[in-house]
Design an enzyme around this catalytic site. Sequence first.
Site, PDB file in Angstrom:
ATOM      1  N   MET A   1       0.834  -1.186   0.000  1.00 19.63           N
ATOM      2  CA  MET A   1       0.000   0.000   0.000  1.00 19.63           C
ATOM      3  C   MET A   1       0.873   1.241   0.000  1.00 19.63           C
ATOM      4  SD  MET A   1      -1.395  -0.173   3.934  1.00 19.63           S
ATOM      5  CE  MET A   1      -2.461   1.232   3.721  1.00 19.63           C
ATOM      6  N   CYS A   2       0.398   2.311  -0.615  1.00 17.91           N
ATOM      7  CA  CYS A   2       1.095   3.586  -0.721  1.00 17.91           C
ATOM      8  C   CYS A   2       2.263   3.496  -1.696  1.00 17.91           C
ATOM      9  CB  CYS A   2       1.584   4.098   0.625  1.00 17.91           C
ATOM     10  SG  CYS A   2       0.333   4.159   1.914  1.00 17.91           S
ATOM     11  N   ARG A   3       2.685   4.631  -2.167  1.00 22.13           N
ATOM     12  CA  ARG A   3       3.876   4.798  -2.990  1.00 22.13           C
ATOM     13  C   ARG A   3       4.590   6.045  -2.483  1.00 22.13           C
ATOM     14  NH1 ARG A   3       5.033   0.268  -5.658  1.00 22.13           N
ATOM     15  NH2 ARG A   3       4.500  -0.221  -3.477  1.00 22.13           N
ATOM     16  N   ASN A 115       5.609   3.069   3.644  1.00 21.96           N
ATOM     17  CA  ASN A 115       4.881   2.294   2.641  1.00 21.96           C
ATOM     18  C   ASN A 115       4.730   0.886   3.200  1.00 21.96           C
ATOM     19  OD1 ASN A 115       4.013   0.855   0.368  1.00 21.96           O
ATOM     20  ND2 ASN A 115       6.061   0.764  -0.506  1.00 21.96           N
TER      21      ASN A 115
END
Length: 251
Positions: A1-3, A115
Amino acid sequence: MCRHLAYLGPPVALGEVLNAPPHSLFRQSWAPRRQRHGTVNADGFGVGWYADGDPVPARYRRSGPVWGDASYADLTRVVRSGALLAAVRDATLAGADGEAAAAPYAAGPWLFSHNGAVPGWPGSLASLVPALPAADLLSMEARCDAAFLWALALHRLRTGDEPAQALADTVLDVAAAQPAARLNLLLTNGETIAATAWGDTLWYLADPGGGTVVASEPYDDDPRWTEVPDRTLLAASRTDVLLTPLKEPAE
């Protein structure tokens, strides 16, 4: 998840790093190529950057998707910097923290992003609460797992740890408490970058001309991008990148 992404190099408009590449962080908010967990990064975003002569970074963060923010487009077109950290946040459970939960987190000269995820949060990390002074817990920017990880790392920085060591020890402590945690952490003070690959992708691009990018995934197809092996600590400057294996925490 997330960048997320950190850049050190010659001063450029923020958008040259964050928006212009064909697979930029901006595009990764809806079309990441290598994201293993989640598909849309629309629950907040942020960018932090450093101005010449000021060691304390500025930040612009919002709780919504980056593609819908006209002010972000203007800001990244005109603001120039030689050091930045930016992130887009994966769609997640509803919460009251909003913008406060969007990376980068900040304190003094530091910018930080996470992240990954900590399953069972917050109970899974309850054993680590005594490691923090009460004032650090009460001053957390948000009540999410990333904010708690930042509090742990920041406490180590304030007690004298070097940046890379602060991240490494934080990851090992959290992984011991919750072995299923994914802990890709990213930290900069505008002069160096420290990062961990622990459960998700991490890449770096080193330009012989004097620039370094560390990111969740490549923003273009330049063959110089190098993948960081899982369970690895990265320490970088504008000219050098050092990789060190991280050992699994003791049972």
